[in-house]
Scaffold this active site. Structure first.
Site, PDB file in Angstrom:
ATOM      1  N   GLY A 205       7.646   1.743   4.536  1.00 13.95           N
ATOM      2  CA  GLY A 205       7.282   0.686   5.877  1.00 13.95           C
ATOM      3  C   GLY A 205       8.104   1.015   6.891  1.00 13.95           C
TER       4      GLY A 205
ATOM      5  N   SER B 264       5.398   5.759   3.582  1.00 12.46           N
ATOM      6  CA  SER B 264       4.678   5.909   4.788  1.00 12.46           C
ATOM      7  C   SER B 264       3.657   7.306   4.559  1.00 12.46           C
ATOM      8  CB  SER B 264       5.752   6.193   5.771  1.00 12.46           C
ATOM      9  OG  SER B 264       6.521   5.235   6.101  1.00 12.46           O
TER      10      SER B 264
END
Length: 243
Positions: A166, A205
């Protein structure tokens, strides 16, 4: 083995939103190039059971380490299995950090998942301070060892460098492969010949633009996807990227 595209919604989507997402995936997923599994809040699982195409599995983001009983707020493996779940995430870094889960808790949850006929997705990985000290491999393998104590070989391992979750930062494909290869070697010491069939995922990610490079590495067998799992269009693009 097929890549596993494990989609972790975290604490997102109401049942109404889950239904719309599933409908969009169902209409756009003409061919699966990976095994796809949605890991959703438990309240959404009946909706996903009804709305997802047959080719897409689903599961939970957590599971109780207890079979049943006076554990208010927890959800058992039998409950998850009954609604059609196939997977359960255990030991996600957010559970470890915010809820104080230890490796022993994670191993107990993984064992309970297996006892209920579910495949646990066991998460391990290091923080930025550990990575910068060059201790990421030793740290992660110690975590893996503790989290698999008493757990059978029907398991998925997800390597998630905490500093890349994140944050927009992503470990390189080479970073992912370095750790996945170390995990694979450790799995051979735990499970002997069965280790070669255990899928190792990278999480942190992951998005349509980088998933093919990451999953193209020899010991990486899929991805645990967070933010990019929330948009059906991104999920469809990741599936296409794994063609």
């Amino acid at each position: 083995m097929n890549n596993l595209l494990a989609l972790n919604w975290k604490m997102n989507k109401t049942p109404t939103e889950a239904k719309a997402w599933a409908e969009e995936v169902r209409s756009g997923l003409h061919q699966s190039y990976a095994d796809v599994a949605v890991l959703a809040p438990a309240i959404n699982l009946p909706t996903l059971a009804a709305e997802l195409p047959q080719s897409v599995a689903f599961g939970a983001q957590d599971i109780s380490e207890h079979e049943s009983g006076a554990y208010t707020g927890e959800i058992s493996g039998a409950m998850l299995k009954d609604v059609g779940a196939r997977y359960a995430i255990v030991g996600h870094s957010e559970r470890r950090e915010y809820h104080g889960e230890t490796d022993a808790n994670v191993a107990a949850k993984a064992a309970q998942a297996q006892a209920s006929g579910l495949t646990p997705i066991v998460c391990v990985g290091e923080g930025l301070d550990v990575r910068e000290q060059g201790e990421h491999v030793a740290h992660t393998l110690a975590q893996l060892r503790g989290s698999l104590e008493g757990v059978g070989a029907d398991v998925v391992v997800a390597y998630e460098p905490v500093w890349a979750i994140g944050t927009g930062k992503t470990a390189t494909a080479e970073d992912a492969e370095e750790m996945a290869a170390a995990i694979r070697e450790a799995l051979h010491s735990f499970y002997a010949d069965q280790a070669g069939s255990i899928r190792i995922l990278y999480g942190g990610s992951v998005k349509p633009e980088n998933i093919a490079e990451i999953c193209g590495k020899p010991n990486v067998n899929g991805a645990l996807v967070g933010g990019a799992s929330l948009k059906a269009a991104d999920v469809l693009a990741m599936n296409e990227a794994l063609k």
